[in-house]
Design a protein around this motif. Structure first.
Motif, PDB file in Angstrom:
ATOM      1  N   LYS A 120       0.845  -1.196   0.000  1.00 54.01           N
ATOM      2  CA  LYS A 120       0.000   0.000   0.000  1.00 54.01           C
ATOM      3  C   LYS A 120       0.878   1.244   0.000  1.00 54.01           C
ATOM      4  O   LYS A 120       2.012   1.211   0.477  1.00 54.01           O
ATOM      5  CB  LYS A 120      -0.913  -0.003   1.232  1.00 54.01           C
ATOM      6  N   GLN A 121       0.314   2.325  -0.512  1.00 59.05           N
ATOM      7  CA  GLN A 121       1.065   3.594  -0.545  1.00 59.05           C
ATOM      8  C   GLN A 121       1.244   4.114   0.873  1.00 59.05           C
ATOM      9  O   GLN A 121       0.310   4.077   1.669  1.00 59.05           O
ATOM     10  CB  GLN A 121       0.303   4.622  -1.371  1.00 59.05           C
ATOM     11  N   LYS A 213       8.048   4.754   0.135  1.00 56.74           N
ATOM     12  CA  LYS A 213       6.730   5.302  -0.218  1.00 56.74           C
ATOM     13  C   LYS A 213       5.675   4.200  -0.226  1.00 56.74           C
ATOM     14  O   LYS A 213       4.619   4.334  -0.840  1.00 56.74           O
ATOM     15  CB  LYS A 213       6.756   5.999  -1.575  1.00 56.74           C
ATOM     16  N   SER A 214       5.980   3.075   0.351  1.00 53.20           N
ATOM     17  CA  SER A 214       5.072   1.929   0.343  1.00 53.20           C
ATOM     18  C   SER A 214       5.233   1.138   1.629  1.00 53.20           C
ATOM     19  O   SER A 214       6.265   1.228   2.285  1.00 53.20           O
ATOM     20  CB  SER A 214       5.414   0.964  -0.797  1.00 53.20           C
TER      21      SER A 214
ATOM     22  N   GLN B 257       8.966   3.110  -8.130  1.00 61.64           N
ATOM     23  CA  GLN B 257       9.073   4.308  -7.277  1.00 61.64           C
ATOM     24  C   GLN B 257      10.538   4.668  -7.031  1.00 61.64           C
ATOM     25  O   GLN B 257      10.924   5.834  -7.046  1.00 61.64           O
ATOM     26  CB  GLN B 257       8.363   4.081  -5.946  1.00 61.64           C
ATOM     27  N   ASN B 282      -1.370   1.524  -6.838  1.00 61.10           N
ATOM     28  CA  ASN B 282      -0.260   1.974  -5.989  1.00 61.10           C
ATOM     29  C   ASN B 282       0.746   2.860  -6.690  1.00 61.10           C
ATOM     30  O   ASN B 282       1.442   3.628  -6.050  1.00 61.10           O
ATOM     31  CB  ASN B 282       0.455   0.770  -5.376  1.00 61.10           C
TER      32      ASN B 282
END
Lengths: 293, 418
Positions: A120-121, A213-214, B257, B282
């Protein structure tokens, strides 16, 4: 490329170092390897995520403070429930170690049950902000992580040298029995050491997820092993050893991954660990224990 | 006399042992010649999936699909239409570990109460494959719906089935799309170090070389890896046009990311394993233009899909809304697996052997993504389309298939599969 790898290594090393201090702090007092620390790393990140997405809305600062408090309580409770009864019976630390592994498993299962298995973020700070450090692209969160680690290291140094509670922890690390006889609140102080260790794991867990970021349930597993290796490498029970061990391990891993292969990085980092243990079993900063006969 | 009695005793013991081992062939020392149903007329199916570990999210989706399939069966009045003939699923967690999977397989084949008609799972080829010989020797059908390992079905004798195309086929098709359709010649590869990742990397590299492209970099990572910045920094130095990732969905989110963190700018392609709504959700804006491969797009007007979506929403409304009002890809596969299992049982597959024989005849079965047929090797025959995350007119990011691509581009011919 070298500079970029070093920057990445420094930020990763900061995460290892923060978690490793928690291991070291508890070991220095109880000679116990508290394996539940890795699970507190994950649990704290999950708590932060849950609080941020439900209760505290967009306030990262408030969420962070609440998470730290929760992590401290978890650490204190772990000591009371899983470690203290064994310690007070005078049983071997091996039982306490097994108990801490049990706590780790339980916490991980709770996290998976409540959080789920999907990635998840995770909220982060200054997302999308980068600084060019002599050609190395450095994200704002990487800089924040490195600076935070240095500040915490400074604080821990002050805390153990000048603060009353910190001095108490140092006294415990020298002789628990003598502390008992001196009328010190030994149980409370040991509980505090678990709380502090857990809060450091929380800082590290939240910072790491902000960097990624996750968040996913596998986030703590690898870090726990690496942080433990860093603790041993630097000298178990030595706070500065945990920090130096963390940085050495992370930079070595990044160099090997960058110039050779990621699969080889574990081999190399644990190879360094074995080498240090063979040459200097007490680790880089560890001192040989003198036993009176 | 003593000698005679001793011989008699030994003979009796040999007969007893022989009797026991003979019965063990069918599982649990009990041959079920006529039906695998229990005393209530219900059928038991063992499901082995990685509910913990890095592939746990996939297990969760597949379980969702299986449960939706069961819900449909329940609505239809179970197998006999009158509320009798239930299907009971028993879930086992193999932790994505081959040893754990093999232990579970031994337990399943030895069980007589319940007596399992078949086994569904596991998720990873690295777990399904080592279990194949256990199920084969015990003559238990193994419905390894996501197993893409090329030699899984030959190893499983006649007892294995798969709803996924093989790794060699899938990897060759992706390479063909990347190199000949998209025209990418400077490609770097990132892959997981499990059996699936290693094999797909091998087949992709081989096809790329056949098409005249040498990969700029080929980077492997270990299970549980979270920080990919070092290999991304290395790949950035090679200045690729496209990075192909044979990774799990959670990993691709982290990789993409972190590529942003190190400033690696290029096109990205993921395998069908990561062509999921979870990745879309996401990655957010970072996901825009990401390529993938996928089976035929779900036809939202197809009655099979409409019924599935209704039941899915009934059971997993929150998840459906969270995924931008779509069903999970692996849940779709789980549902297809359950529907085809029900079909095989209803059409006479009430013993292990009859089930195996019946399922092997599956042809043009109406699944969620169109007709499902098994080829001669009991593996699904499936076309794969190039896919991409694009922004629609409403500004939302969506996975979109290049549905017309096969009219102008014969991917199997280019990939050397014909």
């Amino acid at each position: 490329m070298l500079l970029q790898i070093l920057v990445n290594g420094l930020s990763q090393g900061s995460i290892y170092a923060l978690t490793a201090i928690g291991y070291s702090l508890i070991y220095s007092i109880l000679q116990l390897i508290n394996m539940s620390n890795a699970a507190v790393f994950l649990t704290s990140a999950v708590i932060f995520y849950a609080l941020y997405t439900s209760l505290t809305g967009s306030s990262i600062a408030l969420t962070f403070i609440l998470t730290l408090m929760a992590a401290g309580m978890i650490g204190y409770i772990i000591e009371i429930i899983a470690i203290r009864p064994i310690r007070e019976k005078g049983d071997s630390n091996t039982y306490a170690l097994i108990s801490s592994i049990g706590v780790k498993t339980i916490l991980e299962q709770i996290c998976q049950g409540t959080f789920g298995s999907e990635i998840k973020q995770f909220p982060t700070l200054l997302d999308g902000k980068y600084i060019d450090l002599f050609g190395a692209r450095t994200s704002a969160i990487q800089i924040i992580i490195i600076l935070t680690t240095l500040c915490i290291l400074g604080f821990m140094s002050w805390f153990t040298q000048h603060n009353r509670v910190g001095r108490g922890l140092r006294a415990l690390s020298q002789n628990i029995r003598a502390c008992h006889l001196m009328g010190m609140p030994v149980n409370t102080l040991i509980g505090i050491s678990f709380a502090v260790g857990s809060m450091l794991a929380a800082v590290s867990g939240v910072a790491y997820c902000m960097y990624l970021k996750s968040i996913s349930i596998s986030v703590g597993s690898a870090i726990g092993n690496k942080a433990f290796a860093a603790t041993v490498l630097g000298g178990i029970g030595e706070l500065k050893g945990a920090v130096v061990g963390g940085y050495i391990l992370a930079i070595a891993e990044n160099l090997v991954s960058g110039y050779w292969s990621m699969s080889a990085s574990n081999f190399i980092s644990f190879g360094i660990l074995i080498l240090v243990l063979i040459i200097k079993p007490t680790g880089i900063f560890g001192k040989k224990e003198q036993k009176k006969v | 006399m003593k000698k005679f009695l001793s011989l008699l005793l030994i003979s009796m013991m040999i007969f007893m042992v022989a009797g026991c081992s003979n019965g063990g062939n069918g599982g649990g020392g009990e041959e079920k010649a006529e039906t695998a149903a229990d005393a209530n007329g219900d059928y038991h199916i063992a499901v082995s999936l990685p509910f913990t570990g890095t592939n746990a999210s996939y297990a969760e989706y597949i379980q969702m699909g299986l449960e939706v399939g069961l819900k449909k069966l329940e609505k239809d009045g179970w197998l006999n239409g009158d509320g009798t003939g239930k299907i009971i699923l028993d879930y086992f967690d193999d932790k994505n570990d081959a040893t754990e999977g093999a232990t579970i397989a031994e337990k399943i084949v030895a069980s007589s109460d319940p007596y399992y008609l078949l086994e569904i799972g596991s998720f990873a080829s690295g777990v399904s494959y080592p279990c194949a010989t256990i199920y084969r020797d015990a003559e238990v059908p193994q419905y390894a719906l996501t197993c893409s390992k090329s030699d899984f079905l030959p190893t499983s004798g006649d007892w294995g089935f798969s709803l996924s195309v093989t790794q060699d086929t899938a990897a060759a098709r992706v390479a063909a799309y990347d190199i000949e359709y998209l025209g990418k010649k400077n490609i770097a590869l990132i892959y997981s170090s499990d059996s699936w990742g290693l094999e797909t990397c091998k087949y992709y590299t081989e096809t790329a070389e056949k098409l005249g492209v040498t990969l700029l970099a080929s980077e492997k990572y270990e299970d549980g890896q979270q920080d990919f910045t070092s290999i991304l920094t290395k790949i950035k130095e090679t200045n690729p046009e496209l990075v192909m990732c044979f990774c799990a969905e959670n990993d691709i989110v982290l990789i993409r990311q972190q590529a942003e963190t190190v400033g690696l700018e290029c096109d990205w392609q993921v395998s069908s394993k990561s062509r999921t709504s979870n990745v879309l959700q996401n990655l957010g804006d970072l996901g825009e233009n990401l390529y993938g491969v996928y089976a035929r797009t779900k036809d939202l007007k197809d009655p099979v899909y409409i019924e599935y979506e209704e039941l899915y929403k009934e059971l997993y409304a929150a998840k459906f809304a969270e995924d931008n009002n779509t069903t999970q890809k692996y849940a779709d596969q789980g549902y297809n697996c359950m529907l085809t299992t029900i079909w095989a049982i209803k059409n006479g597959g009430t013993t292990r052997q009859a089930f195996r024989d019946q399922l092997a005849t599956l042809k043009d079965f109406p699944g969620v993504q169109g007709p499902i047929s098994f080829g001669p090797g009991r593996r699904v025959l499936q076309t794969q389309y190039l896919s991409q995350i694009v922004r629609n007119e409403a500004g939302e990011l969506k996975w979109v298939n290049y549905e017309d691509i096969l009219n102008t581009f014969d991917v199997d011919a280019v990939a050397g599969l014909k």
